[in-house]
Design a protein around this motif. Structure first.
Motif, PDB file in Angstrom:
ATOM      1  N   ASN A 128      15.938 -10.683 -73.070  1.00  0.00           N
ATOM      2  CA  ASN A 128      16.370 -11.325 -74.314  1.00  0.00           C
ATOM      3  C   ASN A 128      16.874 -12.745 -74.099  1.00  0.00           C
ATOM      4  N   ILE A 129      17.527 -12.979 -72.950  1.00  0.00           N
ATOM      5  CA  ILE A 129      17.977 -14.346 -72.677  1.00  0.00           C
ATOM      6  C   ILE A 129      16.761 -15.241 -72.408  1.00  0.00           C
ATOM      7  N   SER A 130      15.720 -14.689 -71.788  1.00  0.00           N
ATOM      8  CA  SER A 130      14.488 -15.469 -71.575  1.00  0.00           C
ATOM      9  C   SER A 130      13.845 -15.834 -72.917  1.00  0.00           C
ATOM     10  N   PHE A 131      13.812 -14.870 -73.851  1.00  0.00           N
ATOM     11  CA  PHE A 131      13.274 -15.164 -75.191  1.00  0.00           C
ATOM     12  C   PHE A 131      14.139 -16.222 -75.887  1.00  0.00           C
ATOM     13  N   TYR A 132      15.459 -16.082 -75.732  1.00  0.00           N
ATOM     14  CA  TYR A 132      16.393 -17.042 -76.339  1.00  0.00           C
ATOM     15  C   TYR A 132      16.103 -18.447 -75.814  1.00  0.00           C
ATOM     16  N   PHE A 176       7.901 -15.712 -70.062  1.00  0.00           N
ATOM     17  CA  PHE A 176       7.413 -16.641 -69.033  1.00  0.00           C
ATOM     18  C   PHE A 176       5.992 -17.100 -69.359  1.00  0.00           C
ATOM     19  N   VAL A 177       5.203 -16.200 -69.957  1.00  0.00           N
ATOM     20  CA  VAL A 177       3.867 -16.594 -70.442  1.00  0.00           C
ATOM     21  C   VAL A 177       4.036 -17.672 -71.514  1.00  0.00           C
ATOM     22  N   LEU A 178       5.008 -17.457 -72.422  1.00  0.00           N
ATOM     23  CA  LEU A 178       5.235 -18.414 -73.515  1.00  0.00           C
ATOM     24  C   LEU A 178       5.677 -19.774 -72.982  1.00  0.00           C
ATOM     25  N   PHE A 179       6.567 -19.760 -71.988  1.00  0.00           N
ATOM     26  CA  PHE A 179       6.973 -21.025 -71.363  1.00  0.00           C
ATOM     27  C   PHE A 179       5.764 -21.714 -70.731  1.00  0.00           C
ATOM     28  N   GLY A 180       4.928 -20.927 -70.049  1.00  0.00           N
ATOM     29  CA  GLY A 180       3.730 -21.477 -69.422  1.00  0.00           C
ATOM     30  C   GLY A 180       2.840 -22.148 -70.454  1.00  0.00           C
ATOM     31  N   LEU A 182       3.731 -23.354 -73.383  1.00  0.00           N
ATOM     32  CA  LEU A 182       4.364 -24.560 -73.906  1.00  0.00           C
ATOM     33  C   LEU A 182       4.213 -25.740 -72.936  1.00  0.00           C
ATOM     34  N   TYR A 183       4.428 -25.476 -71.648  1.00  0.00           N
ATOM     35  CA  TYR A 183       4.318 -26.562 -70.660  1.00  0.00           C
ATOM     36  C   TYR A 183       2.861 -27.022 -70.488  1.00  0.00           C
ATOM     37  N   LEU A 184       1.910 -26.112 -70.676  1.00  0.00           N
ATOM     38  CA  LEU A 184       0.500 -26.526 -70.632  1.00  0.00           C
ATOM     39  C   LEU A 184       0.205 -27.491 -71.780  1.00  0.00           C
ATOM     40  N   ILE A 185       0.740 -27.162 -72.968  1.00  0.00           N
ATOM     41  CA  ILE A 185       0.522 -28.036 -74.131  1.00  0.00           C
ATOM     42  C   ILE A 185       1.133 -29.407 -73.864  1.00  0.00           C
ATOM     43  N   GLN A 186       2.276 -29.411 -73.162  1.00  0.00           N
ATOM     44  CA  GLN A 186       2.943 -30.686 -72.864  1.00  0.00           C
ATOM     45  C   GLN A 186       2.363 -31.371 -71.616  1.00  0.00           C
ATOM     46  N   LYS A 187       1.299 -30.782 -71.074  1.00  0.00           N
ATOM     47  CA  LYS A 187       0.593 -31.315 -69.896  1.00  0.00           C
ATOM     48  C   LYS A 187       1.477 -31.368 -68.644  1.00  0.00           C
ATOM     49  N   GLN A 188       2.480 -30.488 -68.590  1.00  0.00           N
ATOM     50  CA  GLN A 188       3.307 -30.396 -67.368  1.00  0.00           C
ATOM     51  C   GLN A 188       2.771 -29.199 -66.570  1.00  0.00           C
ATOM     52  N   TYR A 189       1.642 -29.451 -65.913  1.00  0.00           N
ATOM     53  CA  TYR A 189       0.867 -28.349 -65.346  1.00  0.00           C
ATOM     54  C   TYR A 189       1.575 -27.614 -64.203  1.00  0.00           C
ATOM     55  N   LYS A 190       2.358 -28.351 -63.398  1.00  0.00           N
ATOM     56  CA  LYS A 190       3.020 -27.687 -62.263  1.00  0.00           C
ATOM     57  C   LYS A 190       4.088 -26.721 -62.740  1.00  0.00           C
ATOM     58  N   ALA A 192       4.187 -25.351 -65.683  1.00  0.00           N
ATOM     59  CA  ALA A 192       3.458 -24.268 -66.360  1.00  0.00           C
ATOM     60  C   ALA A 192       2.997 -23.233 -65.336  1.00  0.00           C
ATOM     61  N   ALA A 193       2.444 -23.709 -64.220  1.00  0.00           N
ATOM     62  CA  ALA A 193       1.945 -22.791 -63.185  1.00  0.00           C
ATOM     63  C   ALA A 193       3.082 -21.924 -62.640  1.00  0.00           C
ATOM     64  N   LEU A 194       4.246 -22.524 -62.426  1.00  0.00           N
ATOM     65  CA  LEU A 194       5.399 -21.762 -61.920  1.00  0.00           C
ATOM     66  C   LEU A 194       5.774 -20.627 -62.867  1.00  0.00           C
ATOM     67  N   TYR A 195       5.849 -20.948 -64.167  1.00  0.00           N
ATOM     68  CA  TYR A 195       6.205 -19.924 -65.156  1.00  0.00           C
ATOM     69  C   TYR A 195       5.139 -18.825 -65.228  1.00  0.00           C
ATOM     70  N   LEU A 196       3.868 -19.223 -65.171  1.00  0.00           N
ATOM     71  CA  LEU A 196       2.791 -18.226 -65.290  1.00  0.00           C
ATOM     72  C   LEU A 196       2.743 -17.325 -64.056  1.00  0.00           C
ATOM     73  N   ILE A 197       3.007 -17.898 -62.882  1.00  0.00           N
ATOM     74  CA  ILE A 197       3.046 -17.079 -61.658  1.00  0.00           C
ATOM     75  C   ILE A 197       4.211 -16.082 -61.753  1.00  0.00           C
ATOM     76  N   THR A 198       5.364 -16.582 -62.269  1.00  0.00           N
ATOM     77  CA  THR A 198       6.523 -15.695 -62.457  1.00  0.00           C
ATOM     78  C   THR A 198       6.160 -14.530 -63.376  1.00  0.00           C
ATOM     79  N   SER A 199       5.452 -14.831 -64.472  1.00  0.00           N
ATOM     80  CA  SER A 199       5.075 -13.765 -65.417  1.00  0.00           C
ATOM     81  C   SER A 199       4.181 -12.738 -64.731  1.00  0.00           C
ATOM     82  N   PHE A 200       3.284 -13.215 -63.855  1.00  0.00           N
ATOM     83  CA  PHE A 200       2.391 -12.298 -63.138  1.00  0.00           C
ATOM     84  C   PHE A 200       3.194 -11.360 -62.233  1.00  0.00           C
TER      85      PHE A 200
END
Length: 384
Positions: A128-132, A176-180, A182-190, A192-200
């Motif tokens: 829930n804190i992650s969603f927040y 973490f998928v959602l953060f990934g 958002l960062y992809l949209i903002q073109k902050q690819y590195k 984004a990759a960190l968040y997506l790996i965390t989600s995995f």
């Protein structure tokens, strides 16, 4: 605490949840509407405070539940907790419990207290804190609209209660998928990759939305109309019975949720082409394309993601619990509703957003259950 809660059933939790979210949708909307002519700072502060109050209730709601609430909860108790409390070596623990890595870490650390409730509470807090954190970031900390209303729309999704009390690894991975995203949209690819790996590492099925995001990135210069043509063709293929269950290589990816793709056994979940789900997603897609700002990178990226994840969902109609995969497409709906309202009605965004949230709640939790005869065994309104 436990003695009162142990008498509650899954149905009680479901009903309480629908009432809880309904109350917050109505009161939250009314408070924000009353405040919208006041200085922005007090509006943003109240918006955040009500959101924190709601997050706290959700943490207690999910974190203090008994073992019988949520099918997977008892599995975590029987096959995780009862096994794990006797293993003191971390590497043995990882090997014996054989689940997602970050989830294993949470189990290993919390099981030391020999309390399953503490484990459930910890998961609820992290989730829930992650969603927040995500809704605060997405709304620019309340500057670009209400974090509370955005979060309420996310909680209105059919799968959200499931994330809280049942498929908790999905629930941990999703923010973490959602953060990934958002960062992809903002073109902050590195980042984004960190968040997506965390989600995995929280849940292997995050490969599904990650795959969808990669496809959107590849098709970044492809016009939306071609995505829509592909979407319509995919509905035709799904109707004719094509699905990923026909592709054996997907089933060998590992992870029990992914292995469901090869499922052919008996189940009460209605498999096969689901016109209700197709109609539901297509209706929102029409609204976003018609009313969204197609010059905004954010909107276009989200619409493309919504199309690709919907297609993946439709190609999984032949497997049970495909609505868990549908959840990856439904996540985009609140984000798109929020950004569509923001770009189309910048001056009245709070009023419109409040009405949109009320509509979305009413549609998902009142109208659809009535249409499908609230006790139906599945369909969009039902939570598994």
């Amino acid at each position: 605490m436990n003695s009162i809660l142990e008498n509650l059933t899954n149905n009680d939790y479901n009903n309480f949840y629908v009432w809880l979210i309904g109350c917050f949708v109505i009161f939250g909307s009314l408070i924000l509407l009353a405040l919208q002519n006041k200085p922005t700072i007090s509006l943003i502060r109240n918006d955040r405070n009500i959101l924190i109050f709601l997050i706290t209730i959700l943490i207690l709601f999910a974190g203090t539940r008994a073992v019988n609430i949520g099918t997977d909860t008892s599995n975590y108790y029987n096959y995780g907790f009862l096994k794990g409390i006797h293993i003191s070596n971390f590497f043995d623990f990882i090997e014996r419990l054989d689940t997602d890595f970050f989830f294993s870490v949470i189990m290993f650390l919390t099981f030391k207290l020999k309390s399953f409730s503490f484990f459930l509470l910890t998961v609820a807090i992290i989730m829930n804190i992650s969603f927040y954190r995500f809704v605060r970031k997405y709304t620019n900390y309340g500057e670009s609209g209400s974090s509370l209303l955005l979060f309420l729309m996310i909680t209105c999704s059919f799968v959200f209660l499931n994330y809280e009390i049942n498929i908790i690894r999905n629930g941990l991975a999703i923010p973490f998928v959602l953060f990934g995203l958002l960062y992809l949209i903002q073109k902050q690819y590195k980042i984004a990759a960190l968040y997506l790996i965390t989600s995995f590492f929280f849940h292997r099925t995050s490969l599904i939305p990650i795959g969808c995001l990669i496809m959107v990135l590849i098709g970044e210069n492809v016009k939306i109309k071609y995505f829509i043509i592909a979407y319509v063709m995919a509905i035709g293929l799904a109707f004719l019975g094509f699905g990923f269950d026909k592709l054996a290589f997907l089933a060998s990816l590992g992870g029990e949720d992914v292995q469901n793709l090869a499922f052919t056994g008996e189940t009460t979940y209605r498999v096969g082409f689901r016109i209700d789900f197709v109609f539901y997603n297509s209706m929102f897609l029409f609204l976003f394309v018609k009313f969204g700002n197609l010059n905004s990178r954010l909107n276009v990226f989200l619409i493309k993601y919504f199309i690709v994840s919907s297609v993946v969902f439709y190609f999984n109609f032949n497997i049970p619990y495909s609505d868990r995969i549908g959840g990856y497409s439904w996540l985009a709906i609140p984000l798109l509703l929020f950004s569509t309202v923001n770009s189309s009605f910048p001056r009245n965004k709070y009023t419109i957003m409040a009405w949109v949230t009320i509509f979305y709640y009413t549609f998902n939790h009142i109208i659809l259950p009535l249409i499908s005869g609230s006790g139906s065994s599945d369909g969009p309104p039902h939570h598994h």
